[in-house]
Design a protein around this motif. Structure first.
Motif, PDB file in Angstrom:
ATOM      1  N   TYR A  22       0.848  -1.187   0.000  1.00 55.04           N
ATOM      2  CA  TYR A  22       0.000   0.000   0.000  1.00 55.04           C
ATOM      3  C   TYR A  22       0.884   1.237   0.000  1.00 55.04           C
ATOM      4  N   ASP A  23       0.635   2.148  -0.939  1.00 55.76           N
ATOM      5  CA  ASP A  23       1.319   3.437  -0.986  1.00 55.76           C
ATOM      6  C   ASP A  23       0.258   4.522  -0.965  1.00 55.76           C
ATOM      7  N   GLU A  24       0.622   5.660  -0.394  1.00 51.81           N
ATOM      8  CA  GLU A  24      -0.252   6.816  -0.456  1.00 51.81           C
ATOM      9  C   GLU A  24       0.606   8.067  -0.528  1.00 51.81           C
ATOM     10  N   VAL A  25       0.080   9.063  -1.212  1.00 55.67           N
ATOM     11  CA  VAL A  25       0.769  10.340  -1.348  1.00 55.67           C
ATOM     12  C   VAL A  25      -0.224  11.432  -0.966  1.00 55.67           C
ATOM     13  N   LEU A  26       0.213  12.319  -0.084  1.00 54.55           N
ATOM     14  CA  LEU A  26      -0.596  13.488   0.240  1.00 54.55           C
ATOM     15  C   LEU A  26      -0.595  14.405  -0.981  1.00 54.55           C
ATOM     16  N   LEU A  27      -1.765  14.847  -1.405  1.00 50.66           N
ATOM     17  CA  LEU A  27      -1.868  15.598  -2.659  1.00 50.66           C
ATOM     18  C   LEU A  27      -1.056  16.883  -2.654  1.00 50.66           C
ATOM     19  N   TYR A  28      -0.952  17.550  -1.510  1.00 51.88           N
ATOM     20  CA  TYR A  28      -0.207  18.809  -1.503  1.00 51.88           C
ATOM     21  C   TYR A  28       1.284  18.595  -1.734  1.00 51.88           C
ATOM     22  N   ARG A  29       1.765  17.363  -1.638  1.00 53.02           N
ATOM     23  CA  ARG A  29       3.173  17.063  -1.888  1.00 53.02           C
ATOM     24  C   ARG A  29       3.481  16.796  -3.370  1.00 53.02           C
ATOM     25  N   ILE A  30       2.464  16.666  -4.190  1.00 49.35           N
ATOM     26  CA  ILE A  30       2.681  16.397  -5.613  1.00 49.35           C
ATOM     27  C   ILE A  30       3.197  17.661  -6.290  1.00 49.35           C
ATOM     28  N   ARG A  31       4.334  17.519  -6.968  1.00 47.23           N
ATOM     29  CA  ARG A  31       4.995  18.662  -7.611  1.00 47.23           C
ATOM     30  C   ARG A  31       4.733  18.721  -9.113  1.00 47.23           C
ATOM     31  N   ASP A  32       4.561  17.568  -9.753  1.00 45.21           N
ATOM     32  CA  ASP A  32       4.393  17.562 -11.202  1.00 45.21           C
ATOM     33  C   ASP A  32       3.532  16.365 -11.597  1.00 45.21           C
ATOM     34  N   ILE A  33       2.704  16.580 -12.607  1.00 45.26           N
ATOM     35  CA  ILE A  33       1.828  15.528 -13.121  1.00 45.26           C
ATOM     36  C   ILE A  33       2.063  15.424 -14.621  1.00 45.26           C
ATOM     37  N   GLY A  34       2.438  14.242 -15.082  1.00 44.06           N
ATOM     38  CA  GLY A  34       2.658  14.019 -16.496  1.00 44.06           C
ATOM     39  C   GLY A  34       1.767  12.899 -17.013  1.00 44.06           C
ATOM     40  N   LEU A  35       1.652  12.827 -18.323  1.00 42.38           N
ATOM     41  CA  LEU A  35       0.835  11.792 -18.961  1.00 42.38           C
ATOM     42  C   LEU A  35       1.619  11.191 -20.106  1.00 42.38           C
ATOM     43  N   SER A  36       1.636   9.890 -20.171  1.00 48.14           N
ATOM     44  CA  SER A  36       2.339   9.173 -21.231  1.00 48.14           C
ATOM     45  C   SER A  36       1.361   8.184 -21.859  1.00 48.14           C
ATOM     46  N   ARG A  37       1.351   8.147 -23.210  1.00 51.26           N
ATOM     47  CA  ARG A  37       0.478   7.198 -23.911  1.00 51.26           C
ATOM     48  C   ARG A  37       1.232   6.611 -25.091  1.00 51.26           C
ATOM     49  N   ARG A  39      -9.459   6.739 -19.476  1.00 53.03           N
ATOM     50  CA  ARG A  39      -9.692   8.188 -19.516  1.00 53.03           C
ATOM     51  C   ARG A  39      -8.570   8.932 -18.782  1.00 53.03           C
ATOM     52  N   ALA A  40      -7.338   8.615 -19.122  1.00 55.00           N
ATOM     53  CA  ALA A  40      -6.159   9.128 -18.413  1.00 55.00           C
ATOM     54  C   ALA A  40      -6.083  10.652 -18.415  1.00 55.00           C
ATOM     55  N   TYR A  41      -6.426  11.298 -19.516  1.00 52.67           N
ATOM     56  CA  TYR A  41      -6.343  12.755 -19.568  1.00 52.67           C
ATOM     57  C   TYR A  41      -7.315  13.388 -18.571  1.00 52.67           C
ATOM     58  N   GLU A  42      -8.536  12.872 -18.514  1.00 53.05           N
ATOM     59  CA  GLU A  42      -9.536  13.389 -17.573  1.00 53.05           C
ATOM     60  C   GLU A  42      -9.089  13.184 -16.130  1.00 53.05           C
ATOM     61  N   VAL A  43      -8.507  12.025 -15.839  1.00 58.30           N
ATOM     62  CA  VAL A  43      -8.024  11.726 -14.485  1.00 58.30           C
ATOM     63  C   VAL A  43      -6.859  12.647 -14.136  1.00 58.30           C
ATOM     64  N   LYS A  44      -5.980  12.901 -15.096  1.00 56.26           N
ATOM     65  CA  LYS A  44      -4.859  13.820 -14.876  1.00 56.26           C
ATOM     66  C   LYS A  44      -5.377  15.197 -14.502  1.00 56.26           C
ATOM     67  N   GLU A  45      -6.379  15.685 -15.211  1.00 57.83           N
ATOM     68  CA  GLU A  45      -6.949  16.998 -14.912  1.00 57.83           C
ATOM     69  C   GLU A  45      -7.646  17.015 -13.552  1.00 57.83           C
ATOM     70  N   LEU A  46      -8.331  15.938 -13.202  1.00 55.39           N
ATOM     71  CA  LEU A  46      -8.958  15.824 -11.889  1.00 55.39           C
ATOM     72  C   LEU A  46      -7.898  15.875 -10.782  1.00 55.39           C
ATOM     73  N   LEU A  47      -6.811  15.135 -10.978  1.00 50.73           N
ATOM     74  CA  LEU A  47      -5.703  15.150 -10.018  1.00 50.73           C
ATOM     75  C   LEU A  47      -5.122  16.556  -9.882  1.00 50.73           C
ATOM     76  N   HIS A  48      -4.897  17.216 -11.009  1.00 50.67           N
ATOM     77  CA  HIS A  48      -4.356  18.576 -10.988  1.00 50.67           C
ATOM     78  C   HIS A  48      -5.252  19.503 -10.161  1.00 50.67           C
ATOM     79  N   GLN A  49      -6.543  19.428 -10.390  1.00 49.12           N
ATOM     80  CA  GLN A  49      -7.504  20.265  -9.676  1.00 49.12           C
ATOM     81  C   GLN A  49      -7.453  19.974  -8.172  1.00 49.12           C
ATOM     82  N   GLN A  50      -7.437  18.703  -7.792  1.00 45.73           N
ATOM     83  CA  GLN A  50      -7.395  18.343  -6.369  1.00 45.73           C
ATOM     84  C   GLN A  50      -6.081  18.761  -5.715  1.00 45.73           C
ATOM     85  N   VAL A  51      -4.970  18.600  -6.437  1.00 44.04           N
ATOM     86  CA  VAL A  51      -3.658  19.000  -5.905  1.00 44.04           C
ATOM     87  C   VAL A  51      -3.658  20.499  -5.624  1.00 44.04           C
TER      88      VAL A  51
END
Length: 132
Positions: free
Chosen positions: A42-57, A88-100
């Protein structure tokens, strides 16, 4: 004790189908990754600690409608977390960005970027107001 309110949940997909033993979930303030069947990590990351979000396809991922989200964080135990083969990786990336961003604002976290390999990554200033 109340149940966690998940904003998003998914599994790593194999050939576009959620049949793996890797689960991802997002709450208002944390991202969780659970890997394994008999022995589970089990891993978890506090959202405020996320510095960069990338997407690879890759080409194959595009054909299957999935992608990999790459998170860089200041978390010492999980500096890089890859959410592999997400639907739906792009949508999830944007959701993560918003929450971060919401969590950084809520916690009054200020991120300073520095040049050089050995410079501090985060400049977290929660309770102190900086005057110019």
């Amino acid at each position: 004790m109340s149940a966690k309110q998940y904003i998003w949940k998914d599994r790593k997909r194999i050939l576009g189908m959620p049949i793996s033993f890797t689960k991802y979930s997002l709450t208002q303030d944390r991202l969780f990754c659970e890997v394994g069947l008999l022995s589970t990590k089990y891993d978890e990351v506090l959202l405020y600690r996320i510095r960069d979000i990338g997407l690879s396809r890759s080409f194959g991922q595009k054909l299957l409608g999935v992608g990999t989200i790459i998170l860089q964080s200041s978390d010492k135990s999980t500096p890089v977390l890859e959410l592999k083969n997400i639907k739906r990786a792009y949508e999830v990336k944007e959701l993560l960005h918003q929450q971060v961003e919401e969590m950084k604002l809520a916690r009054r976290v200020r991120v300073g970027e520095y040049m050089g390999e050995h410079s501090p990554i985060d400049d977290i200033d929660k309770d102190e107001d900086i005057e110019a």
